[in-house]
Write an enzyme that holds these catalytic residues in place. Structure first.
Site, PDB file in Angstrom:
ATOM      1  CB  CYS A  96      -0.850  -0.034   1.176  1.00 35.17           C
ATOM      2  SG  CYS A  96      -2.242   1.240   1.101  1.00 35.17           S
ATOM      3  CG  HIS A 190      -3.821  -3.384   3.858  1.00 39.05           C
ATOM      4  ND1 HIS A 190      -2.368  -2.843   4.377  1.00 39.05           N
ATOM      5  CD2 HIS A 190      -4.071  -2.284   3.148  1.00 39.05           C
ATOM      6  CE1 HIS A 190      -2.209  -1.716   4.057  1.00 39.05           C
ATOM      7  NE2 HIS A 190      -3.217  -1.315   3.446  1.00 39.05           N
TER       8      HIS A 190
END
Length: 245
Positions: A96, A190
């Site tokens: 991310c 994630h």
């Protein structure tokens, strides 16, 4: 028999650890230990003077915009070492915000933050978040995870990590997810990523072992629990995806 040992450097664990990203480090360590491979984990934080020459695997997680800015100011000081490691085919896994830092810039609603420019891509903020479970086809296996990002990443011709089967990915338009350059892996997944994706985890370990010891074969593990976790996530998205587990 010679003891196998890998060194893993966790970059900025105090700043960049959203959604249990440190679980990726734990997973790498455990899947090595279960095979009798020792792992030395080095934490590199702001201001540390770390010697990266023996690092086999680098990991950097995601974080809030403010924390990313702080990390970026410091990470420029180690950019030459990271560039050298990348060109030497060392593994770097970035999640991310850490993934976004590898690019040329992140253009937010107010400010533009310069990235490291290690890879030729860029990210721009949009008006809404991409949130939810995601399924990605890498060509060799399927990845499952959770994405939650406002940034829209455009690869400028770089190879993606994979293509989106369900979810949004890099920008919600071109069906790409993440980036893959040499042994650099950037992704928005994630969850954390690796516990539910043992094939990717083992690929990272295999690359590191080949680089260091020229070992090609990796002992198989019992991944029945990991498969059940994948099945649970895939079923929650759509029953037709269960076969991807």
């Amino acid at each position: 028999m010679k003891m196998l040992k890998l060194t893993l450097c966790h970059l900025y664990p105090e700043l960049l650890n959203l959604y249990g990203d440190s679980g990726n480090v734990l997973t790498l360590v455990k899947r090595c230990q279960w095979r009798g491979i020792d792992v030395n984990v080095i934490n590199h934080n702001i201001g540390d003077k770390t010697d990266f020459k023996d690092v086999d695997i680098f990991f950097i997680g995601g974080g809030a915009d403010g924390n990313l800015g702080i990390a970026c100011n410091d990470i420029n000081s180690i950019k030459p070492q990271l560039e050298f490691a990348i060109e030497q085919d060392r593994v770097l896994l970035a999640i991310c915000g850490g993934y976004q830092l590898l690019g040329k810039y992140y253009k937010g609603k107010r400010d533009t933050v310069d990235g490291l420019g290690l890879l030729d891509f860029y990210t721009e903020a949009a008006d809404k978040y991409f949130v939810g479970n995601i399924v990605v086809d890498t060509g060799d296996y399927y990845l499952v995870g959770f994405e939650n990002h406002m940034g829209r990443t455009y690869l400028n011709g770089l190879n993606p990590l994979g293509h989106v089967i369900s979810g949004f990915g890099n920008n919600g338009k071109d069906k790409t997810e993440g980036v893959r350059y040499k042994n650099v892996i950037g992704t928005y997944l994630h969850g954390p990523l690796l516990p539910k994706n043992p094939k990717l985890c083992d690929e990272i370990i295999s690359i590191a072992l080949k680089n260091k010891y020229n070992i090609e074969d990796l002992q198989e593990l019992d991944d029945s629990l990991e498969i059940k976790a994948r099945q649970h996530t895939l079923k929650s998205i759509n029953n037709k995806f269960i076969s991807f587990a």
